[in-house]
Design an enzyme around this catalytic site. Structure first.
Site, PDB file in Angstrom:
ATOM      1  N   HIS A  39      -8.205  20.091 -11.014  1.00 45.46           N
ATOM      2  CA  HIS A  39      -9.047  20.035 -12.194  1.00 45.46           C
ATOM      3  C   HIS A  39      -9.867  18.488 -12.221  1.00 45.46           C
ATOM      4  CE1 HIS A  39      -7.499  24.046 -13.541  1.00 45.46           C
ATOM      5  NE2 HIS A  39      -6.273  23.450 -12.935  1.00 45.46           N
ATOM      6  N   GLU A  96      -1.764  -0.782   4.749  1.00 48.66           N
ATOM      7  CA  GLU A  96      -1.337  -2.029   5.131  1.00 48.66           C
ATOM      8  C   GLU A  96      -0.797  -2.121   6.720  1.00 48.66           C
ATOM      9  OE1 GLU A  96       0.938  -4.969   1.877  1.00 48.66           O
ATOM     10  OE2 GLU A  96       2.285  -4.094   3.293  1.00 48.66           O
ATOM     11  N   GLY A 111       8.620  -4.901   4.844  1.00 50.85           N
ATOM     12  CA  GLY A 111       8.887  -4.439   3.627  1.00 50.85           C
ATOM     13  C   GLY A 111       8.650  -3.048   3.490  1.00 50.85           C
ATOM     14  N   ARG A 112       7.247  -2.435   3.822  1.00 55.91           N
ATOM     15  CA  ARG A 112       6.959  -1.055   3.669  1.00 55.91           C
ATOM     16  C   ARG A 112       7.772  -0.063   4.360  1.00 55.91           C
ATOM     17  NH1 ARG A 112       3.307  -4.061   6.183  1.00 55.91           N
ATOM     18  NH2 ARG A 112       2.483  -3.494   8.106  1.00 55.91           N
ATOM     19  N   LYS A 151      -3.978 -14.128  -1.963  1.00 54.34           N
ATOM     20  CA  LYS A 151      -2.693 -14.795  -2.582  1.00 54.34           C
ATOM     21  C   LYS A 151      -3.025 -15.995  -2.987  1.00 54.34           C
ATOM     22  CE  LYS A 151       1.066 -11.510  -0.793  1.00 54.34           C
ATOM     23  NZ  LYS A 151       2.421 -11.738   0.047  1.00 54.34           N
ATOM     24  N   GLU A 203       4.647 -12.054  -8.385  1.00 51.73           N
ATOM     25  CA  GLU A 203       4.958 -11.138  -9.206  1.00 51.73           C
ATOM     26  C   GLU A 203       6.326 -10.828  -9.460  1.00 51.73           C
ATOM     27  OE1 GLU A 203       3.012 -10.949  -6.689  1.00 51.73           O
ATOM     28  OE2 GLU A 203       1.196  -9.697  -7.140  1.00 51.73           O
ATOM     29  N   LYS A 212      11.796  -9.304  -0.149  1.00 56.50           N
ATOM     30  CA  LYS A 212      12.198  -9.555   0.991  1.00 56.50           C
ATOM     31  C   LYS A 212      11.947 -11.391   1.348  1.00 56.50           C
ATOM     32  CE  LYS A 212      11.202  -8.975   5.963  1.00 56.50           C
ATOM     33  NZ  LYS A 212      10.285  -8.615   6.905  1.00 56.50           N
TER      34      LYS A 212
HETATM   35  O1  F6P Z   1       1.712  -8.828  -0.294  1.00 59.56           O
HETATM   36  C1  F6P Z   1       2.008  -7.566   0.607  1.00 59.56           C
HETATM   37  C2  F6P Z   1       3.679  -7.733   0.562  1.00 59.56           C
HETATM   38  O2  F6P Z   1       3.838  -8.652   1.503  1.00 59.56           O
HETATM   39  C3  F6P Z   1       4.170  -6.434   1.135  1.00 59.56           C
HETATM   40  O3  F6P Z   1       4.193  -6.342   2.591  1.00 59.56           O
HETATM   41  C4  F6P Z   1       5.460  -6.243   0.770  1.00 59.56           C
HETATM   42  O4  F6P Z   1       6.069  -5.190   0.546  1.00 59.56           O
HETATM   43  C5  F6P Z   1       5.202  -7.032  -0.753  1.00 59.56           C
HETATM   44  O5  F6P Z   1       4.275  -7.906  -0.454  1.00 59.56           O
HETATM   45  C6  F6P Z   1       6.320  -7.403  -1.339  1.00 59.56           C
HETATM   46  O6  F6P Z   1       7.102  -8.557  -0.413  1.00 59.56           O
HETATM   47  P1  F6P Z   1       8.522  -9.237  -0.884  1.00 59.56           P
HETATM   48  O7  F6P Z   1       9.495  -7.966  -0.836  1.00 59.56           O
HETATM   49  O8  F6P Z   1       8.548 -10.242   0.105  1.00 59.56           O
HETATM   50  O9  F6P Z   1       8.457  -9.661  -2.210  1.00 59.56           O
END
Ligand code: F6P
Length: 530
Positions: free
Chosen positions: A365, A334, A248-249, A493, A192, A186
């Site tokens: 288990h 979150e 995002g979530r 971050k 990452e 987003k």
């Molecule tokens: O670090 C948390 C977050 O911002 C989440 O809320 C989000 O889903 C995820 O990182 C990924 O963010 P993006 O879609 O902007 O890469």
């Protein structure tokens, strides 16, 4: 209610199941195995009324800017196309744009499936890699796994972690010419995702794919940051926007979920949306006392704030839903892992619980010992699907039998006299029996909800996921917090950026505490073998 007994409540009221269960098409919620009675439920509903829960629900569905710290609506429900909703934000009709993106998704999916979208050298696409993390990974990954179709014409892969092992594992078995990457972010600034995308681009280059083909045939991007997408070199035709009013979530319903129709077909994706829309309509219209997300939310909050429960377990008795707890962790923690109210004051009560769980029967288990005989109160959601997605009925009945047995055993327990009897049938007597007795008593009275799905289909899965989204909303609304921001992820971050620089031998721009500095020194020392 300290001495209130679930076992007793079932003995006293043979109608307890029918009074405390709620059925929607294909989905049953049994909430009878909870430490509640009519008086408790009535009080919880008073709490909901006091915070104007119904009004708060309406405000979300009216696209009001309920995400106050970011000044925007949380309008993911608009993506599910429930016919009842006016899809306007600040007076502007958003439906045409939502439809247009859906149509573009369909075009892309059909082109890939019909082998009209070709990789370099006119190679048909056989593999799709979703590069994304958090909400840009967990939801789509969970849905694809839950509804996996063995006849699918493309294989799907998910690349989330910045750990180089992750990218190496994914790329190891791929043919670069036959692979399409979705950069799913987003913000398009997530470390990452950006790193993984750049590495995949390098890999394609190294495999001899020329620049023009590389960006036009092997990458598409989903983002709200179209400028950054353009800067990465993704051509306009391959850019899929999402909007700032989709968190995002909560975004698997948007183009963020593109990998879902690529794996399962566009019709499947649309049924998923339709299932969510059914839950949306129920949530918006059903009275609070017969409203599934409201009941789940209130009962969860009952344990958090009145019984001091610290965690909540989600146990899907279905291998297909194995990733559901991970998706729920982000959704719930979150959203509601907050301690500041909308009015800026600190809360003086607990908010979102720790969400955890795994697919049954595996947990039996591993950690069920603690649930049965530990010292903690852990409310549980059991989730089971009645019709299996396979023909091995012997397996399925063993699975379902365990699903039913565990919630029963946790609720009933086994008291002293029953345990005594049991030990006698095992041949124990006298001192040996007395010594063993306390170890084999089960306190019971452990609460759980059971969610029974008639059959796991795109529609029922959509209902289930929207149910949890709205449960989280209900709790956040009552706690008076903003469920739609996530400032708590920022600090770490930011600190990581400086530390990454230091690991890359750049000068330090911050001083560190002794522990961080000590660890950093070890990283430097051990990264250079003698
Ligand atoms: O670090 C948390 C977050 O911002 C989440 O809320 C989000 O889903 C995820 O990182 C990924 O963010 P993006 O879609 O902007 O890469």
């Amino acid at each position: 209610m300290d001495r209130w007994s679930l076992r007793q409540s079932f003995q006293d009221d043979p109608q307890r199941f029918s009074r405390y269960s709620l059925e929607l098409p294909g989905l049953l919620l049994d909430y009878s195995k909870n430490r509640i009675d009519d008086a408790v439920l009535a009080q919880l509903l008073v709490l909901a009324t006091q915070v104007d829960l119904a009004g708060q629900i309406r405000r979300m569905f009216a696209a009001e800017p309920i995400n106050v710290t970011e000044g925007r609506p949380a309008f993911h429900v608009a993506l599910r196309g429930s016919g009842q909703l006016p899809l306007r934000i600040n007076g502007q009709d958003i439906l045409p744009e939502v439809r247009q993106i859906r149509w573009r998704m369909r075009e892309l999916v059909t082109a890939v499936h019909e082998r009209r979208w070709l990789g370099y050298g006119d190679t048909p696409i056989t593999d799709v890699v979703n590069i994304g993390i958090g909400g840009s990974d967990l939801g789509p990954r969970m849905v694809v796994e839950a509804l996996a179709d063995p006849r699918a014409s493309v294989r799907t892969h998910f690349l989330a972690n910045v750990d180089g092992q992750a990218v190496e594992r994914v790329l190891a078995n791929l043919n670069p010419r036959a692979t399409l990457f979705i950069i799913n972010s987003k913000s398009f600034s997530t470390l990452e995702t950006f790193t993984n995308a750049a590495t995949c681009r390098e890999w394609l280059r190294a495999e001899g794919i020329p620049e023009e083909a590389l960006t036009s045939r092997h990458f598409v991007a989903v983002s709200a940051n179209i400028k950054a997408v353009a800067a990465f070199g993704i051509p306009e035709a391959n850019r899929f926007p999402i909007w700032d009013w989709v968190g995002g979530r909560y975004s698997l319903w948007s183009a963020t979920g593109l990998v879902i129709p690529l794996a399962l077909g566009m019709d499947c994706f649309e049924q998923l949306l339709a299932g969510a829309a059914m839950m949306d309509e129920h949530f918006l219209n059903a009275p609070l006392a017969a409203n599934m997300p409201v009941l789940l939310g209130l009962i969860g909050l009952w344990y958090v704030d009145f019984w001091g429960a610290q965690s909540h377990a989600v146990l899907p008795y279905d291998e297909r839903l194995e990733k559901l707890p991970a998706w729920l962790q982000q959704l719930d923690m979150e959203s509601n892992g907050k301690r500041v109210r909308l009015d800026g004051q600190f809360v003086d009560y607990d908010t979102g619980p720790i969400i955890w769980g795994s697919a049954g029967t595996n947990g039996q288990h591993a950690f069920f010992q603690l649930l049965h005989q530990g010292t903690r109160l852990v409310p549980i959601d059991f989730i089971g699907c009645v019709r299996p997605g396979h023909k091995r009925l012997d397996h399925h009945h063993k699975l379902l039998g365990n699903f039913l047995a565990q919630s029963k055993a946790l609720m009933l327990g086994r008291n002293e006299s029953e345990t005594r009897q049991h030990l006698q049938t095992q041949g124990l007597a006298g001192a040996a029996l007395e010594a063993m007795l306390p170890h084999q008593i089960f306190p019971g009275n452990q609460p759980s909800n059971s969610l029974l799905v008639e059959e796991l289909t795109p529609r029922t899965l959509g209902m289930l996921l929207a149910l949890y989204e709205h449960k989280v909303f209900v709790q956040g609304a009552i706690w008076g917090i903003n469920s739609f921001d996530q400032w708590g992820v920022e600090l770490g971050k930011r600190m990581a950026l400086g530390l990454i620089d230091e690991l890359n031998d750049k000068p330090a721009i911050a001083t560190h505490d002794a522990s961080t500095q000590g660890l950093l020194d070890y990283c430097h020392r051990w990264s250079r073998p003698n």
